[in-house]
Design a protein around this motif. Sequence first.
Motif, mmCIF file in Angstrom:
data_model
loop_
_atom_site.group_PDB
_atom_site.id
_atom_site.type_symbol
_atom_site.label_atom_id
_atom_site.label_comp_id
_atom_site.label_asym_id
_atom_site.label_seq_id
_atom_site.Cartn_x
_atom_site.Cartn_y
_atom_site.Cartn_z
ATOM 1 N N VAL A 5 48.227 40.727 111.631
ATOM 2 C CA VAL A 5 49.341 40.132 110.797
ATOM 3 C C VAL A 5 48.916 40.041 109.452
ATOM 4 O O VAL A 5 49.591 40.650 108.508
ATOM 5 C CB VAL A 5 49.655 38.596 111.135
ATOM 6 N N ARG A 6 47.778 39.796 108.984
ATOM 7 C CA ARG A 6 47.319 39.894 107.733
ATOM 8 C C ARG A 6 47.266 41.357 107.180
ATOM 9 O O ARG A 6 47.861 41.488 105.958
ATOM 10 C CB ARG A 6 45.898 39.359 107.715
ATOM 11 N N LYS A 7 46.743 42.142 107.969
ATOM 12 C CA LYS A 7 46.736 43.605 107.331
ATOM 13 C C LYS A 7 48.115 44.313 107.209
ATOM 14 O O LYS A 7 48.305 45.039 106.230
ATOM 15 C CB LYS A 7 45.899 44.431 108.521
ATOM 16 N N PHE A 8 48.941 43.931 108.042
ATOM 17 C CA PHE A 8 50.444 44.621 107.902
ATOM 18 C C PHE A 8 51.157 44.057 106.723
ATOM 19 O O PHE A 8 51.838 44.679 106.290
ATOM 20 C CB PHE A 8 51.151 44.675 109.340
ATOM 21 N N ARG A 9 50.980 42.618 106.716
ATOM 22 C CA ARG A 9 51.800 41.965 105.684
ATOM 23 C C ARG A 9 51.198 42.584 104.119
ATOM 24 O O ARG A 9 51.789 42.564 103.213
ATOM 25 C CB ARG A 9 51.882 40.574 105.943
ATOM 26 N N THR A 10 49.726 42.489 104.424
ATOM 27 C CA THR A 10 49.231 42.782 102.879
ATOM 28 C C THR A 10 49.593 43.985 102.383
ATOM 29 O O THR A 10 49.876 44.566 101.519
ATOM 30 C CB THR A 10 47.698 42.755 103.184
ATOM 31 N N LYS A 11 49.596 45.216 103.379
ATOM 32 C CA LYS A 11 49.845 46.613 103.005
ATOM 33 C C LYS A 11 51.285 46.709 102.688
ATOM 34 O O LYS A 11 51.672 47.573 101.818
ATOM 35 C CB LYS A 11 49.567 47.438 104.133
ATOM 36 N N PHE A 12 52.227 46.211 103.422
ATOM 37 C CA PHE A 12 53.546 46.420 103.398
ATOM 38 C C PHE A 12 54.513 45.351 102.758
ATOM 39 O O PHE A 12 55.682 45.545 102.347
ATOM 40 C CB PHE A 12 54.287 46.719 104.796
ATOM 41 N N GLY A 13 53.947 44.280 102.591
ATOM 42 C CA GLY A 13 54.644 43.279 101.907
ATOM 43 C C GLY A 13 55.881 42.577 103.279
ATOM 44 O O GLY A 13 55.389 42.288 104.152
ATOM 45 N N PRO A 14 57.029 42.576 102.702
ATOM 46 C CA PRO A 14 58.211 42.075 103.963
ATOM 47 C C PRO A 14 57.994 43.122 105.124
ATOM 48 O O PRO A 14 58.163 44.179 105.114
ATOM 49 C CB PRO A 14 59.488 42.418 103.208
ATOM 50 N N PHE A 15 57.684 42.167 106.182
ATOM 51 C CA PHE A 15 57.135 42.710 107.442
ATOM 52 C C PHE A 15 57.495 42.041 108.641
ATOM 53 O O PHE A 15 57.003 40.745 108.643
ATOM 54 C CB PHE A 15 55.681 43.276 107.400
ATOM 55 N N THR A 16 58.404 42.195 109.645
ATOM 56 C CA THR A 16 58.926 41.343 110.542
ATOM 57 C C THR A 16 57.873 41.453 111.678
ATOM 58 O O THR A 16 57.333 42.415 112.403
ATOM 59 C CB THR A 16 60.185 41.775 111.025
#
Length: 422
Positions: free
Chosen positions: A276-287
């Motif tokens: 969760v942390r890695k994908f939201r950090t990289k992409f911002g808004p992310f479901t």
Amino acid sequence: MAKIWVEAYGCSSSFADSEMISGLIVNGGHTLVQDQSESDLNLIVTCSVKDVTATRMVHRIKQSQSKPLVVAGCLPKAERHTVEKFAQNASMMGPNSIGKTLQVIEATLNGSKVVALDDTDLSKVGIPKIRLNPAVGIVEIANGCMSECTFCQTKLAKGDLNSYRIGDIVRQVKRELADGCKEIWLSSTDNGCYGLDIGEDLSSLIEQVSQIPEDFRIRVGMMNPMFMPRIRDNLLKSFENNKVFRFLHVPVQSGSNDVLNNMKRGHTVETFKDVVRKFRTKFGPFTISTDIIIGYPTETQENFEETIALLKETRPDIVNLSRYSQRPGTVAAEMPQIDVAEVKRRSKQVTELNNNISLENNRKWIGWKGSVLFDENLDGQVKGRNFAYKPIFVNEITEIGQTCTVRVVGATNHSLIGEIAS
């Protein structure tokens, strides 16, 4: 030639199976009917993942017995005795035996009961299909899984992992696009372990599909957290392509490492947090979508509170919540069970928390303006998806498969409300 009624339940792979079964039926010279009362034979593609689902399947089986009946999918494979208890004369097909569809149907129409539950060597890539949604192409990339979860019947129904070759999948995607699809679902029992049996991985598949020179979007289906550390970095890179929805379905199931260990999930809470942390950090808004099971037999009050804490910390957009139910043939079904009233109490608490988190997450989208692909018509309202796979409803009439610029003007805990801006 017969008139056949087909209905399907369960996951996207189950609906993909029903599309292929329907395609085989039509190619075999039979006709699909839109009204069950007109059929010569009824065929139900079943799901058995939850007790409540299995109960619904039994209900539909009992209702459909006035005509020759074929029960397909996971329920007959995992619980043949249940099907035979309520429909003694029904023919049966497993999720990996759809290559026998025509033989089973023709024998059943002639008054014979056929049990075709053994796996066939037929790949599910390249089979003709009748699509349920003209805008969405469901492409199965593998069958079976590598997990040994103590609560789940999926392994009993679908067996070990069988990944399909990337080249075959890419050709199937091209066929879906040629037929007018604008949204491709890469689907399987567990996308996370895709390719482990053939020397490939999910990120390589996504990159190959993304390179197809057409205007379309890709939804990557469910992947279990235990396989994420192996593919995470490459997966992050593959999601950089704008064709890929910024959406992950990663079922954590519990916020307690003790419970996860008892479930034989093969991952820790920290694995899920890291994703969760890695994908939201990289992409911002992310479901982020996840699954939670409440009331697993070994879940203590302290374990439950750990789940509450995890949800508050990670704030997933979607939580598919299930009350634990005993599934025949699984390890957990033999364990002492938690009192039903206590499970209901815990479930209610999580539901309220999830609704609040989802509403707060969705309200952040109010005022957003951007491209939306409309992929479904629900009771007169058209639903679309933005780049983060957020469901957006509009009242204006638009066509399925069309892309429009939309402004978000409202939010509920389940979806966004938009208006056409162009």
